[in-house]
Design a protein around this motif. Structure first.
Motif, PDB file in Angstrom:
ATOM      1  N   ARG A 126       0.987  -0.946  -0.276  1.00 34.86           N
ATOM      2  CA  ARG A 126      -0.364  -0.034   0.097  1.00 34.86           C
ATOM      3  C   ARG A 126       0.733   1.462  -0.047  1.00 34.86           C
ATOM      4  NH1 ARG A 126      -2.560  -1.351   3.532  1.00 34.86           N
ATOM      5  NH2 ARG A 126      -1.209  -0.301   5.713  1.00 34.86           N
ATOM      6  N   GLN A 127       2.417   1.363   0.727  1.00 30.22           N
ATOM      7  CA  GLN A 127       2.620   2.154   0.160  1.00 30.22           C
ATOM      8  C   GLN A 127       3.642   3.067   0.049  1.00 30.22           C
ATOM      9  OE1 GLN A 127       6.330   2.157   3.888  1.00 30.22           O
ATOM     10  NE2 GLN A 127       6.328   3.632   3.375  1.00 30.22           N
ATOM     11  N   ASN A 129       2.234   1.769  -3.724  1.00 32.79           N
ATOM     12  CA  ASN A 129       1.110   2.169  -4.699  1.00 32.79           C
ATOM     13  C   ASN A 129       1.162   3.745  -4.085  1.00 32.79           C
ATOM     14  OD1 ASN A 129       0.893  -0.353  -5.663  1.00 32.79           O
ATOM     15  ND2 ASN A 129      -0.342  -0.919  -4.422  1.00 32.79           N
ATOM     16  N   GLU A 130       0.960   3.783  -2.935  1.00 36.25           N
ATOM     17  CA  GLU A 130       1.047   5.864  -2.276  1.00 36.25           C
ATOM     18  C   GLU A 130       2.307   6.409  -2.907  1.00 36.25           C
ATOM     19  OE1 GLU A 130       0.309   5.589   1.510  1.00 36.25           O
ATOM     20  OE2 GLU A 130      -2.002   4.750   1.662  1.00 36.25           O
ATOM     21  N   GLU A 131       2.779   6.228  -2.885  1.00 36.19           N
ATOM     22  CA  GLU A 131       4.542   6.869  -3.011  1.00 36.19           C
ATOM     23  C   GLU A 131       4.327   6.710  -4.811  1.00 36.19           C
ATOM     24  OE1 GLU A 131       7.563   4.773  -1.980  1.00 36.19           O
ATOM     25  OE2 GLU A 131       8.046   6.569  -0.082  1.00 36.19           O
ATOM     26  N   ALA A 133       1.791   6.968  -6.930  1.00 37.85           N
ATOM     27  CA  ALA A 133       0.579   7.835  -7.343  1.00 37.85           C
ATOM     28  C   ALA A 133       0.900   9.332  -7.123  1.00 37.85           C
ATOM     29  CB  ALA A 133      -0.502   7.780  -6.494  1.00 37.85           C
ATOM     30  N   ALA A 134       1.715   9.351  -6.157  1.00 45.69           N
ATOM     31  CA  ALA A 134       2.549  10.575  -5.695  1.00 45.69           C
ATOM     32  C   ALA A 134       3.246  11.078  -7.179  1.00 45.69           C
ATOM     33  CB  ALA A 134       2.980  10.961  -4.197  1.00 45.69           C
TER      34      ALA A 134
END
Length: 493
Positions: A126-127, A129-131, A133-134
């Protein structure tokens, strides 16, 4: 070498499961999965074939590992010494201690993989994927800001730098653009800008690395492969050859000359000529060396029984603390063949940088170095011309000064003679008065003769008797030429 009993890491396990599923079509971020498959083949888990295209299947060991998550147990045999003649019962045997093989810690796979690859831990996934996307949003924001974006970075510089690395690793800015971050004059603020990668005339390096096969190898790289010149492990050798092929092909496309470095031996086997590097690229008048270098890790050294025994026997022996173990990361070193000015471009797994993305910069460095040397050569030529012109001007001024010095010297000489003639004439007037009063006829006759000679000699000494003029020119002596030339150079601006 990595022990075959060491567990697989996440990347290797993912490729192993993919092969077990029959190698279905999948959108891999790059072709490094093949390098991982080669590593699995070296550990006897898979078998790779290139007949009819690239394919791989599991071996029995691979199927066992996939089912149990570990390698099959291997029974170790203990070597024993035969019974000696002095044994009482003939059955006593002495067991010989066999040192266990030294197992080096497995390095995590250093190939650049997209952060969207499953990591096993849902929190880590999840981390990532968040990075991702950022990072994608950051590239879009810089694009919307016309290629230049300012943001506050107080306490977030490391995080923003990681986002920049993700943008470049996943090519969110495009295949031929890179995102850069730099500090500004304002404290706590950074600026993001896009830069265009240096020009590349042949196939883009990442496309060559991602290709299934190379139809026709560069002839020099083919010789490197045939002569086994690469100094790297078999696991990374295919990738190293592709890097050299890409670089050599681009050098030919730019009009440079790519040859094999000379390594000649005499009839006794001694090296007569040894040129370093894997490729030799000639750019105009300069020869450059190109080498692919395998990176190494420093791991703790496990002492062997022999080292321990020698240290006990000889107290001055020292057991090394570290071992240098080759890993999966590569680098390319470029520089002048007969010089010490080298530049190295390396993989960086932490920043997700692969050397294939740095090949345009390496080629640009070579061409810029050739341009710098040409500029330095031209500047030296212009300085030489200016120095020759300065020397000629100094010689001309020295010649003029020499003539002036001759005239001044002649003037002082004539003035000195004129003053001397005046003093002699005054003396001759007094002499004539004295001669008139001499009574002895013989002495008076001798004095008159002397007076007449003196008057004639004075006329010859008088510089004003004839027409005054400049002196005759003469050549300068070596000392005069050096002194006058140096004085003229010092007086020039």
């Amino acid at each position: 070498m990595v022990s075959t009993a060491t567990p697989l890491n996440g990347r290797q396990r993912e490729v192993l499961d993919w092969i077990a599923d029959g190698c279905p079509p999948r959108d891999w971020p790059n072709s490094t999965y093949k390098t991982t498959a080669i590593a699995l083949q070296n550990r006897r888990l898979v078998r790779i074939t290139k007949r009819g295209g690239w394919s791989a299947v599991l071996t029995e060991t691979g199927e066992y590992y996939r089912a149990h998550g570990a390698f099959p147990a291997v029974t170790k045999q203990v070597r024993r010494r035969p019974a000696t003649a002095s044994s009482a019962d003939g059955e006593r045997q002495t067991a010989r201690a066999v040192p266990s093989p030294r197992v080096l810690p497995e390095k995590p796979d250093t190939t650049v993989v997209s952060a969207s690859v499953e990591a096993g831990d849902p929190a880590i996934e999840r981390q990532d994927n968040e990075e991702l996307a950022a990072a994608r949003q950051l590239a879009a924001d810089v694009e919307a800001a016309s290629g230049e974006l300012r943001r506050g970075a107080t306490g977030r510089k490391r995080y923003l730098s990681r986002l920049v690395d993700l943008v470049n690793a996943n090519q969110f800015a495009g295949a031929r653009r890179r995102l850069m971050v730099a500090n500004t004059d304002t404290d706590g603020e950074v600026i993001f800008t896009f830069i265009t990668a240096p020009k590349w005339l042949s196939t883009w390096p990442r496309d060559v690395a991602a290709g299934d096969r190379i139809p026709r190898w560069h002839p020099v790289v083919a010789s490197v492969r045939t002569e086994k010149r690469l100094n790297c492990t078999a696991q990374v050798k295919p990738r190293a050859l592709r890097i050299l092929h890409t670089f050599g092909t681009e050098a030919d496309a730019r009009g440079h000359r790519t040859v094999l470095p000379r390594r000649e031996v005499d009839r006794h086997g001694y090296q007569r000529t040894y040129e370093h590097g894997d490729l030799k690229i000639t750019i105009r008048d300069y020869c450059y060396s190109v080498s692919v270098i395998q990176q190494h890790d420093r791991v703790a050294h496990v002492p062997t029984l022999k080292e321990i025994e020698e240290q006990k026997r000889y107290s001055w022996n020292r057991i090394p603390k570290w071992d240098s173990v080759p890993n999966d990361e590569l680098g390319i070193s470029v520089g002048l063949l007969e010089g010490r000015d080298f530049q190295q471009f390396n993989d960086n797994s932490k920043r997700r940088i692969v050397v294939e993305d740095l090949l345009p910069e390496a080629m640009q460095w070579l061409e810029q170095d050739a341009d710098r040397r040409d500029a330095a050569k031209e500047a030296a030529r212009l300085r030489q011309i200016a120095e020759a012109e300065r020397q000629r001007e100094a010689a001309r001024l020295a010649e003029i000064q020499h003539k002036e010095n001759l005239k001044a010297e002649e003037l002082r000489k004539q003035a000195s003679q004129w003053a001397e003639v005046g003093a002699i004439r005054r003396y001759l007037v007094a002499m004539a008065a004295r001669v008139q009063v001499i009574q002895d006829e013989e002495q008076r006759t001798a004095a008159i003769e002397w007076l007449e000679w003196c008057r004639a000699h004075v006329e010859r000494l008088d510089p004003l008797t004839g027409v005054p003029g400049p002196p005759r020119n003469r050549y300068m002596t070596w000392e005069e030429r050096m002194d006058l030339t140096n004085a003229a150079r010092n007086s020039m601006p």
